[in-house]
Design a protein around this motif. Structure first.
Motif, mmCIF file in Angstrom:
data_model
loop_
_atom_site.group_PDB
_atom_site.id
_atom_site.type_symbol
_atom_site.label_atom_id
_atom_site.label_comp_id
_atom_site.label_asym_id
_atom_site.label_seq_id
_atom_site.Cartn_x
_atom_site.Cartn_y
_atom_site.Cartn_z
ATOM 1 N N VAL A 57 -6.501 -6.706 -5.505
ATOM 2 C CA VAL A 57 -6.270 -6.056 -4.223
ATOM 3 C C VAL A 57 -6.994 -6.800 -3.099
ATOM 4 O O VAL A 57 -8.187 -7.100 -3.215
ATOM 5 C CB VAL A 57 -6.731 -4.583 -4.274
ATOM 6 C CG1 VAL A 57 -6.775 -3.980 -2.891
ATOM 7 C CG2 VAL A 57 -5.818 -3.772 -5.192
ATOM 8 N N PHE A 58 -6.266 -7.073 -2.008
ATOM 9 C CA PHE A 58 -6.849 -7.742 -0.855
ATOM 10 C C PHE A 58 -6.422 -7.030 0.429
ATOM 11 O O PHE A 58 -5.278 -7.181 0.870
ATOM 12 C CB PHE A 58 -6.413 -9.214 -0.786
ATOM 13 C CG PHE A 58 -6.971 -10.075 -1.877
ATOM 14 C CD1 PHE A 58 -8.178 -10.734 -1.711
ATOM 15 C CD2 PHE A 58 -6.284 -10.220 -3.075
ATOM 16 C CE1 PHE A 58 -8.696 -11.530 -2.726
ATOM 17 C CE2 PHE A 58 -6.788 -11.019 -4.090
ATOM 18 C CZ PHE A 58 -8.003 -11.673 -3.921
ATOM 19 N N PRO A 59 -7.317 -6.234 1.029
ATOM 20 C CA PRO A 59 -6.987 -5.624 2.325
ATOM 21 C C PRO A 59 -6.986 -6.694 3.413
ATOM 22 O O PRO A 59 -8.021 -7.308 3.690
ATOM 23 C CB PRO A 59 -8.128 -4.616 2.543
ATOM 24 C CG PRO A 59 -8.806 -4.485 1.211
ATOM 25 C CD PRO A 59 -8.630 -5.803 0.530
ATOM 26 N N ARG A 119 -2.864 -3.772 4.964
ATOM 27 C CA ARG A 119 -4.009 -3.413 5.808
ATOM 28 C C ARG A 119 -4.780 -2.228 5.236
ATOM 29 O O ARG A 119 -5.991 -2.138 5.391
ATOM 30 C CB ARG A 119 -3.531 -3.071 7.219
ATOM 31 C CG ARG A 119 -3.131 -4.254 8.059
ATOM 32 C CD ARG A 119 -2.616 -3.830 9.420
ATOM 33 N NE ARG A 119 -1.361 -3.080 9.314
ATOM 34 C CZ ARG A 119 -0.724 -2.552 10.340
ATOM 35 N NH1 ARG A 119 -1.228 -2.660 11.556
ATOM 36 N NH2 ARG A 119 0.424 -1.922 10.174
ATOM 37 N N ASN A 120 -4.075 -1.304 4.601
ATOM 38 C CA ASN A 120 -4.656 -0.038 4.157
ATOM 39 C C ASN A 120 -5.316 -0.201 2.790
ATOM 40 O O ASN A 120 -4.644 -0.222 1.756
ATOM 41 C CB ASN A 120 -3.555 1.029 4.102
ATOM 42 C CG ASN A 120 -4.094 2.419 3.823
ATOM 43 O OD1 ASN A 120 -5.108 2.588 3.155
ATOM 44 N ND2 ASN A 120 -3.406 3.426 4.334
ATOM 45 N N LYS A 121 -6.649 -0.295 2.781
ATOM 46 C CA LYS A 121 -7.371 -0.492 1.528
ATOM 47 C C LYS A 121 -7.189 0.683 0.575
ATOM 48 O O LYS A 121 -6.962 0.491 -0.628
ATOM 49 C CB LYS A 121 -8.867 -0.690 1.809
ATOM 50 C CG LYS A 121 -9.693 -0.926 0.549
ATOM 51 C CD LYS A 121 -11.166 -1.140 0.867
ATOM 52 C CE LYS A 121 -11.970 -1.356 -0.412
ATOM 53 N NZ LYS A 121 -13.423 -1.561 -0.111
ATOM 54 N N ASP A 122 -7.261 1.909 1.100
ATOM 55 C CA ASP A 122 -7.099 3.082 0.239
ATOM 56 C C ASP A 122 -5.706 3.107 -0.391
ATOM 57 O O ASP A 122 -5.552 3.452 -1.566
ATOM 58 C CB ASP A 122 -7.342 4.371 1.035
ATOM 59 C CG ASP A 122 -8.797 4.532 1.447
ATOM 60 O OD1 ASP A 122 -9.665 3.888 0.826
ATOM 61 O OD2 ASP A 122 -9.062 5.303 2.386
ATOM 62 N N LYS A 181 -2.857 0.239 -7.033
ATOM 63 C CA LYS A 181 -3.494 -0.363 -8.205
ATOM 64 C C LYS A 181 -3.703 0.666 -9.305
ATOM 65 O O LYS A 181 -3.426 0.391 -10.487
ATOM 66 C CB LYS A 181 -4.837 -0.987 -7.807
ATOM 67 C CG LYS A 181 -5.597 -1.610 -8.972
ATOM 68 C CD LYS A 181 -6.902 -2.243 -8.493
ATOM 69 C CE LYS A 181 -7.679 -2.853 -9.656
ATOM 70 N NZ LYS A 181 -8.939 -3.511 -9.190
ATOM 71 N N LEU A 235 -3.824 0.512 -1.023
ATOM 72 C CA LEU A 235 -3.784 -0.543 -2.041
ATOM 73 C C LEU A 235 -4.448 -0.084 -3.330
ATOM 74 O O LEU A 235 -3.939 -0.332 -4.431
ATOM 75 C CB LEU A 235 -4.477 -1.796 -1.515
ATOM 76 C CG LEU A 235 -3.743 -2.627 -0.475
ATOM 77 C CD1 LEU A 235 -4.632 -3.753 0.026
ATOM 78 C CD2 LEU A 235 -2.443 -3.192 -1.026
ATOM 79 N N GLU A 236 -5.584 0.583 -3.197
ATOM 80 C CA GLU A 236 -6.291 1.065 -4.392
ATOM 81 C C GLU A 236 -5.458 2.104 -5.134
ATOM 82 O O GLU A 236 -5.476 2.167 -6.373
ATOM 83 C CB GLU A 236 -7.646 1.643 -3.998
ATOM 84 C CG GLU A 236 -8.659 0.611 -3.505
ATOM 85 C CD GLU A 236 -9.098 -0.368 -4.592
ATOM 86 O OE1 GLU A 236 -8.840 -0.109 -5.786
ATOM 87 O OE2 GLU A 236 -9.711 -1.403 -4.232
ATOM 88 N N ASP A 282 -5.205 -7.765 7.356
ATOM 89 C CA ASP A 282 -4.374 -7.515 8.522
ATOM 90 C C ASP A 282 -3.565 -8.784 8.773
ATOM 91 O O ASP A 282 -4.118 -9.803 9.203
ATOM 92 C CB ASP A 282 -5.246 -7.169 9.734
ATOM 93 C CG ASP A 282 -4.428 -6.943 11.003
ATOM 94 O OD1 ASP A 282 -3.192 -7.052 10.951
ATOM 95 O OD2 ASP A 282 -5.049 -6.663 12.050
ATOM 96 N N SER A 305 0.811 -1.228 0.000
ATOM 97 C CA SER A 305 0.000 0.000 0.000
ATOM 98 C C SER A 305 0.838 1.269 0.000
ATOM 99 O O SER A 305 0.307 2.361 -0.211
ATOM 100 C CB SER A 305 -0.925 0.009 1.222
ATOM 101 O OG SER A 305 -0.167 0.012 2.429
#
Length: 251
Positions: free
Chosen positions: A69-71, A46-49, A55, A51-52, A73, A17
């Motif tokens: 993408v896989f958020p 852990r951080n979805k934003d 991407k 990761l996006e 922990d 991320s």
């Protein structure tokens, strides 16, 4: 012989991320885009934003690469165990010639306690779940899924695994444990190609958390791009000892 980036690949990158993980994802994807080899990149953090965002950056420069993408922990071992089959299912021996795992994720000490103050076993266990145990879980699933002779594991290690500095009561032991784990992995799985890469001090969010008095003892600070450029060169040349350590400053 075809290099890493001249093969259709499945590549899983942890801690993607931000920082070095993001740079690895970008540079690897850009190289597969240049070669025209259809590849799938799986990003974990852990951080979805974050990761996006990684991407989005990949799709801008390497539109031919499939990004997943896989958020997650990594400290939640139950979640990790349950998701491993889904993560690795994307890798398909009928479509991919090569299978890569990059162990980059990790956390650093909070610098608010010493070894003598680590009386709370829960804190230590959580740290090791994120920084060590999750790595063993992912690797076990990876080794059982893909053919050894087509597999490459890249472990982002640290000089602090063997050089001990006050202020890293958990980080140094966790890195030493990871290095030992990789050594056994190579002994048990000699056909798997394995690289320990020490990226040097890099200007990342993790580096910013280190107290200034500790930073004074470090060598020159690198950008993530500088360090990962060297990593790309090392794996393309493929001259490293299997399971050996390559440091940015030694390459």
């Amino acid at each position: 012989m075809a290099t890493v980036f001249e093969k259709s690949s499945f590549c899983l990158i942890t801690g993607a991320s931000q920082g070095l993980g993001r740079e690895i994802a970008l540079q690897f994807s850009n190289n597969w885009e240049k070669s025209g080899k259809k590849s799938d990149v799986v990003l974990i953090a852990r951080n979805k934003d974050g990761l996006e965002e990684t991407k989005s950056l990949i799709k801008s420069s390497a539109p031919g690469v499939n990004v997943h993408v896989f958020p997650i922990d990594l400290g939640d071992l139950d979640q990790l165990q349950s998701l491993c089959p889904t993560l690795l299912k994307i890798g398909d021996p009928s479509r991919h010639d090569q299978f890569i795992m990059v162990h980059n994720a990790g956390t650093i000490d909070t610098f608010d306690c010493t070894l003598a103050q680590l009386s709370d076993g829960h804190t230590t266990r959580k740290f090791f779940d994120i920084n060590y145990t999750s790595m063993t879980v992912l690797t076990a699933h990876f080794l059982s899924k893909f053919p050894q002779k087509a597999s490459l594991i890249i472990h982002m290690t640290s000089l602090l695994a063997t050089v001990y500095i006050a202020g890293f009561p958990l980080y140094s032991p966790s890195r030493a444990a990871r290095n030992a784990y990789i050594g056994v992995l190579v002994a048990e799985n000699p056909d798997v190609r394995v690289l320990n890469y020490s990226p040097g001090p890099c200007d990342t969010e993790m580096y910013k958390k280190i107290p200034e008095e500790i930073k004074k003892g470090f060598m020159a600070v690198l950008t993530p791009a500088e360090s990962i450029n060297k990593l790309v060169k090392v794996i393309c040349e493929d001259q490293y000892k299997n399971g050996g350590v390559m440091d940015y400053f030694d390459c």
